[in-house]
Design a protein around this motif. Structure first.
Motif, mmCIF file in Angstrom:
data_model
loop_
_atom_site.group_PDB
_atom_site.id
_atom_site.type_symbol
_atom_site.label_atom_id
_atom_site.label_comp_id
_atom_site.label_asym_id
_atom_site.label_seq_id
_atom_site.Cartn_x
_atom_site.Cartn_y
_atom_site.Cartn_z
ATOM 1 N N VAL A 1 -17.783 9.310 -34.236
ATOM 2 C CA VAL A 1 -19.291 9.802 -34.278
ATOM 3 C C VAL A 1 -19.542 10.038 -35.784
ATOM 4 O O VAL A 1 -19.065 10.625 -36.696
ATOM 5 N N THR B 1 -20.347 6.209 -32.130
ATOM 6 C CA THR B 1 -21.564 6.525 -31.846
ATOM 7 C C THR B 1 -22.471 6.869 -33.115
ATOM 8 O O THR B 1 -21.756 7.652 -34.085
ATOM 9 N N ARG C 1 -23.037 2.828 -30.195
ATOM 10 C CA ARG C 1 -24.213 3.745 -29.035
ATOM 11 C C ARG C 1 -25.099 4.505 -30.089
ATOM 12 O O ARG C 1 -24.424 5.281 -30.994
ATOM 13 N N HIS D 1 -27.815 7.361 -30.700
ATOM 14 C CA HIS D 1 -28.588 8.666 -30.195
ATOM 15 C C HIS D 1 -29.412 9.212 -31.116
ATOM 16 O O HIS D 1 -29.004 9.430 -32.379
ATOM 17 N N ALA E 1 -20.438 12.333 -27.141
ATOM 18 C CA ALA E 1 -19.431 12.185 -27.923
ATOM 19 C C ALA E 1 -18.454 13.280 -28.320
ATOM 20 O O ALA E 1 -17.796 13.411 -29.266
#
Length: 299
Positions: free
Chosen positions: A63, A88, A114, A116, A141
């Motif tokens: 992440v 992420t 992904r 966010h 995450a």
């Protein structure tokens, strides 16, 4: 790394002399350190910063953080796809969640990252442990390996020291555009005695000297190498350009046949032309400019 490794780099990156009368008339020799040629997808300092973090992650999901035009987010997404690691990206700006993705974020999503979107007030506090934990929960995450914004941490800084080592004996001054200070921190540490590093921040605010010192403290135990910053060439801040900067970059491309990335490299080159014109480099200086990226979308 082995030849079958998808992250195998071209190292050391090429060092090319560039004939430019704006430097030559000042008695300055200009070299380009072509870190943009290290890897086709993890370009420039992104390879140098990410690979040590990927090793530390040991295959865990990643992440990381960035703005809507972050080169670092794109590089992390590409690394995840190449290695089969889930990624992420926490993007600054909750208001972007309901809008169509810009080309940069669309590339991240296409690579399998992904996304966010975090409120800006929350994003600013992401270094606080409780806020970070809340962001990770919200992003799904938890348990992922956290790579900081811009990829700059102690591991990345130590990775960038190799850039300085590759330039030992080749230049008196090595200049690089700076976002978070990690590349400059490592570069300066890797250079030999008598060489100096010059950072050209692409963000406004004058905070980068302190941030670079903190990164060197974490990586090496204290301030290391001869380095300085010139804050005059940010052109309004990150991801911002002006007609003047665009015209300069287009002229540089015509002169030398080199595509010029606008958010970092154009600001660096503009700054160096300005400094040469001011007589900042004594006659006989060999100046190396680190080309950290290519234009996006790539031509």
């Amino acid at each position: 790394m082995t030849g079958s490794d998808p992250l195998v780099p071209r190292l050391p990156s090429p060092l090319q002399e560039l004939r430019d009368e704006r430097f030559e008339r000042r008695g300055v020799r200009l070299l380009l350190k072509r870190d943009d040629l290290i890897h086709p997808e993890l370009i420039g300092n992104k390879w140098r910063k990410l690979v040590p973090n990927l090793a530390a992650a040991g295959g865990r999901p990643l992440v990381t953080f960035g703005g809507a035009y972050s080169n670092h987010l794109r590089a992390t997404a590409a690394a995840g796809r190449l290695l089969g690691v889930a990624t992420t990206g926490v993007v600054r700006g909750q208001e972007l969640a309901g809008r169509p993705l810009n080309p940069s974020l669309a590339r991240c999503a296409a690579e399998g990252m992904r996304l966010h979107f975090a409120e800006r007030s929350v994003y600013r506090r992401k270094a606080e442990p409780e806020t970070l934990a809340a962001i990770l929960r919200a992003a799904g995450a938890e348990g992922a390996y956290v790579v900081p914004e811009g990829g700059s941490n102690a591991a990345a800084v130590r990775g960038c020291a190799a850039l300085g080592a590759e330039l030992r004996g080749h230049a008196d001054v090595v200049a690089v555009a700076c976002g978070t200070g990690g590349t400059l921190a490592g570069l300066a540490a890797g250079l030999a005695e008598g060489q100096r590093a010059l950072g050209v921040p692409v963000l406004r605010g004058g905070f980068l000297a302190a941030d670079t010192e903190v990164l060197q403290e974490r990586a090496f135990g204290g301030r290391t190498g001869d380095w300085s910053l010139d804050d005059r060439f940010h052109f309004g801040g990150y991801a911002r350009t002006t007609p003047e900067l665009d015209a300069f970059a287009e002229d540089f491309e015509r002169r030398h046949g080199l595509p010029v990335e606008r958010l970092y490299v154009a600001k660096l080159l503009y700054g160096l032309v300005t400094l040469a014109g001011e007589g900042a480099f004594p006659r006989g200086t060999t100046l190396a400019a680190v080309v950290t990226g290519r234009p996006f979308p790539e031509p």
